[in-house]
Design a protein around this motif. Sequence first.
Motif, mmCIF file in Angstrom:
data_model
loop_
_atom_site.group_PDB
_atom_site.id
_atom_site.type_symbol
_atom_site.label_atom_id
_atom_site.label_comp_id
_atom_site.label_asym_id
_atom_site.label_seq_id
_atom_site.Cartn_x
_atom_site.Cartn_y
_atom_site.Cartn_z
ATOM 1 N N PRO A 1 -6.346 3.455 -8.491
ATOM 2 C CA PRO A 1 -7.319 3.336 -7.389
ATOM 3 C C PRO A 1 -7.555 1.907 -6.916
ATOM 4 O O PRO A 1 -7.907 1.697 -5.753
ATOM 5 C CB PRO A 1 -8.602 3.937 -7.977
ATOM 6 N N ALA A 2 -7.363 0.921 -7.789
ATOM 7 C CA ALA A 2 -7.607 -0.474 -7.395
ATOM 8 C C ALA A 2 -6.646 -0.946 -6.311
ATOM 9 O O ALA A 2 -6.909 -1.943 -5.637
ATOM 10 C CB ALA A 2 -7.517 -1.400 -8.613
ATOM 11 N N LEU A 3 -5.541 -0.229 -6.103
ATOM 12 C CA LEU A 3 -4.621 -0.583 -5.018
ATOM 13 C C LEU A 3 -5.261 -0.420 -3.651
ATOM 14 O O LEU A 3 -4.736 -0.910 -2.652
ATOM 15 C CB LEU A 3 -3.359 0.289 -5.100
ATOM 16 N N ASN A 4 -6.385 0.248 -3.610
ATOM 17 C CA ASN A 4 -7.132 0.397 -2.361
ATOM 18 C C ASN A 4 -7.500 -0.953 -1.756
ATOM 19 O O ASN A 4 -7.732 -1.066 -0.550
ATOM 20 C CB ASN A 4 -8.394 1.227 -2.614
ATOM 21 N N ASN A 5 -7.538 -1.992 -2.600
ATOM 22 C CA ASN A 5 -7.898 -3.332 -2.136
ATOM 23 C C ASN A 5 -6.680 -4.238 -1.937
ATOM 24 O O ASN A 5 -6.825 -5.438 -1.725
ATOM 25 C CB ASN A 5 -8.867 -3.975 -3.136
ATOM 26 N N ASP A 6 -5.476 -3.643 -2.019
ATOM 27 C CA ASP A 6 -4.246 -4.386 -1.783
ATOM 28 C C ASP A 6 -3.838 -4.128 -0.330
ATOM 29 O O ASP A 6 -3.378 -3.042 0.016
ATOM 30 C CB ASP A 6 -3.166 -3.896 -2.755
ATOM 31 N N ALA A 7 -4.008 -5.121 0.525
ATOM 32 C CA ALA A 7 -3.774 -4.952 1.961
ATOM 33 C C ALA A 7 -2.346 -4.524 2.275
ATOM 34 O O ALA A 7 -2.113 -3.702 3.163
ATOM 35 C CB ALA A 7 -4.096 -6.253 2.699
ATOM 36 N N VAL A 8 -1.378 -5.079 1.546
ATOM 37 C CA VAL A 8 0.021 -4.747 1.804
ATOM 38 C C VAL A 8 0.316 -3.304 1.391
ATOM 39 O O VAL A 8 0.967 -2.554 2.125
ATOM 40 C CB VAL A 8 0.962 -5.727 1.075
ATOM 41 N N PHE A 9 -0.161 -2.903 0.215
ATOM 42 C CA PHE A 9 0.053 -1.514 -0.227
ATOM 43 C C PHE A 9 -0.572 -0.544 0.765
ATOM 44 O O PHE A 9 0.047 0.476 1.125
ATOM 45 C CB PHE A 9 -0.545 -1.292 -1.621
ATOM 46 N N MET A 10 -1.795 -0.828 1.200
ATOM 47 C CA MET A 10 -2.477 0.079 2.133
ATOM 48 C C MET A 10 -1.758 0.131 3.488
ATOM 49 O O MET A 10 -1.695 1.182 4.127
ATOM 50 C CB MET A 10 -3.936 -0.351 2.315
ATOM 51 N N ALA A 11 -1.191 -1.013 3.909
ATOM 52 C CA ALA A 11 -0.418 -1.027 5.151
ATOM 53 C C ALA A 11 0.838 -0.169 5.002
ATOM 54 O O ALA A 11 1.220 0.559 5.928
ATOM 55 C CB ALA A 11 -0.038 -2.462 5.519
ATOM 56 N N GLN A 12 1.478 -0.255 3.825
ATOM 57 C CA GLN A 12 2.648 0.579 3.566
ATOM 58 C C GLN A 12 2.267 2.059 3.579
ATOM 59 O O GLN A 12 2.998 2.897 4.118
ATOM 60 C CB GLN A 12 3.268 0.207 2.218
ATOM 61 N N MET A 13 1.127 2.382 2.993
ATOM 62 C CA MET A 13 0.673 3.768 2.949
ATOM 63 C C MET A 13 0.380 4.286 4.357
ATOM 64 O O MET A 13 0.764 5.404 4.723
ATOM 65 C CB MET A 13 -0.569 3.904 2.066
ATOM 66 N N ASP A 14 -0.287 3.476 5.161
ATOM 67 C CA ASP A 14 -0.610 3.873 6.536
ATOM 68 C C ASP A 14 0.655 4.071 7.365
ATOM 69 O O ASP A 14 0.755 5.012 8.152
ATOM 70 C CB ASP A 14 -1.512 2.827 7.204
ATOM 71 N N GLN A 15 1.632 3.155 7.184
ATOM 72 C CA GLN A 15 2.876 3.276 7.938
ATOM 73 C C GLN A 15 3.650 4.509 7.495
ATOM 74 O O GLN A 15 4.248 5.222 8.310
ATOM 75 C CB GLN A 15 3.743 2.027 7.755
ATOM 76 N N ASN A 16 3.633 4.785 6.186
ATOM 77 C CA ASN A 16 4.308 5.973 5.673
ATOM 78 C C ASN A 16 3.681 7.247 6.237
ATOM 79 O O ASN A 16 4.374 8.206 6.586
ATOM 80 C CB ASN A 16 4.237 5.987 4.143
ATOM 81 N N LYS A 17 2.342 7.230 6.355
ATOM 82 C CA LYS A 17 1.623 8.372 6.947
ATOM 83 C C LYS A 17 2.018 8.545 8.415
ATOM 84 O O LYS A 17 2.247 9.674 8.884
ATOM 85 C CB LYS A 17 0.117 8.145 6.830
ATOM 86 N N ASN A 35 -3.946 -6.582 10.716
ATOM 87 C CA ASN A 35 -4.403 -7.966 10.560
ATOM 88 C C ASN A 35 -4.444 -8.301 9.075
ATOM 89 O O ASN A 35 -5.085 -7.597 8.291
ATOM 90 C CB ASN A 35 -5.786 -8.151 11.176
ATOM 91 N N HIS A 36 -3.749 -9.359 8.702
ATOM 92 C CA HIS A 36 -3.676 -9.749 7.293
ATOM 93 C C HIS A 36 -4.998 -10.363 6.842
ATOM 94 O O HIS A 36 -5.625 -11.114 7.601
ATOM 95 C CB HIS A 36 -2.540 -10.761 7.085
ATOM 96 N N PRO A 37 -5.447 -10.039 5.607
ATOM 97 C CA PRO A 37 -6.719 -10.611 5.131
ATOM 98 C C PRO A 37 -6.712 -12.125 5.002
ATOM 99 O O PRO A 37 -7.770 -12.740 4.963
ATOM 100 C CB PRO A 37 -6.923 -9.937 3.765
ATOM 101 N N ASN A 38 -5.541 -12.736 4.971
ATOM 102 C CA ASN A 38 -5.460 -14.192 4.918
ATOM 103 C C ASN A 38 -5.413 -14.761 6.332
ATOM 104 O O ASN A 38 -4.358 -15.108 6.857
ATOM 105 C CB ASN A 38 -4.227 -14.634 4.121
ATOM 106 N N GLY A 39 -6.555 -14.805 6.986
ATOM 107 C CA GLY A 39 -6.641 -15.437 8.302
ATOM 108 C C GLY A 39 -6.434 -14.509 9.479
ATOM 109 O O GLY A 39 -6.423 -14.954 10.626
ATOM 110 N N GLY A 40 -6.246 -13.220 9.230
ATOM 111 C CA GLY A 40 -6.136 -12.259 10.323
ATOM 112 C C GLY A 40 -4.814 -12.253 11.066
ATOM 113 O O GLY A 40 -4.707 -11.699 12.161
ATOM 114 N N MET A 41 -3.782 -12.861 10.484
ATOM 115 C CA MET A 41 -2.472 -12.886 11.143
ATOM 116 C C MET A 41 -1.939 -11.464 11.347
ATOM 117 O O MET A 41 -2.138 -10.599 10.499
ATOM 118 C CB MET A 41 -1.474 -13.677 10.286
ATOM 119 N N LYS A 42 -1.255 -11.234 12.458
ATOM 120 C CA LYS A 42 -0.695 -9.912 12.736
ATOM 121 C C LYS A 42 0.586 -9.697 11.930
ATOM 122 O O LYS A 42 1.455 -10.577 11.878
ATOM 123 C CB LYS A 42 -0.403 -9.768 14.230
#
Length: 354
Positions: free
Chosen positions: A181-197, A243-250
């Motif tokens: 469940p802690a992967l919920n706070n991993d921006a890259v993992f969540m982006a991968q999950m959203d893209q997979n969806k 938007n990446h959590p490190n400065g909001g880069m796309k």
Amino acid sequence: MKKVFALVCILTISFAKSQNWKTEDQYIQRFAKYAVEEMEKYKIPASITLAQGLLETGGGQSRLAQQGNNHFGIKCKEDWRGKTMKHTDDAPNECFRVYDDPRQSYEDHSIFLATRKYYTKLFDLDMKDYRAWAHGLKKAGYATNPRYAYILIDKIEKYKLYEFDNTSTDQVYYAVLKLYPALNNDAVFMAQMDQNKANSKVTSPTVKATYEQTSYAQYQKNVNKQSETLSAQALLKNILVKNHPNGGMKFFVVPVDTDVATISKKFGISEGKIIKFNELNSNTLKKNDIVFLDKKSSSGNVDTYKAEIGEDMHDISQKFGIKLSKLYSKNRMDEGQQPRVGQVIYLKNKKPRS
């Protein structure tokens, strides 16, 4: 202000917790998707494939896995025409297969089981009966260790790998998140999950191929090639920019193997800029790669990070949105040098002198 501070603390604690995962947990998070893909194609339980990978690689840390992308200890055999490496296993300097990436190793493992007569009876078993598959592999002579089946079963039950026998490629990220469940706070993992969806919602295009005077096999091959091309085009239209959590880069997660020219055309950004932003050495982009559409930062948004299985410095720079040259400098490493599993990588400040 207190609420914001509390949220930052929660995210920091969650991230720290995720960085305490053992190497075997990291292996599962990284390669479960390949095991599920192979299950769908070849009807081999994902739990069995993952357990074998965990065992053969020592949680991804074996020399064969790290230098040859060989996750199942498959030797060259007489029919292998690819790259090879020498490794001492049952005997000194035996010949082992080398793959371009781990996904190839996973598929070759499936083909190895599916095409050799010793393993034909395995495919008569219930695909969700991992215990029967584990004993079947041992009986068929896959390994010499008399406890091989019990070792596989122990890993499957210890890490709940049977959860992956009940999922699919469009749901595998949810299965991983359920276990971690802690992967919920991993921006890259969540982006991968959203893209997979998003990928799962793209319908396969209908191919209308003109029949020519050729063999049916060649005709079907042409149809399949056209279908793959159209599917790739449909997936590339469905890219989710985050938007990446490190400065909001796309940035976005690559949904299917492609190239820089295709991405350049889609977003109206020159190929040179995309290559520069992402510090790429080639024009090839692989599925699940991270691609930035803005310049990366010179510093991270967290202090440190522990290098995980299969990660190099470029992977880490993409994960945290930091320029690769700055990452090398902060960690007092030479360009091209790669981190050890578990090595602390400094993201904000320069590594203290020892």
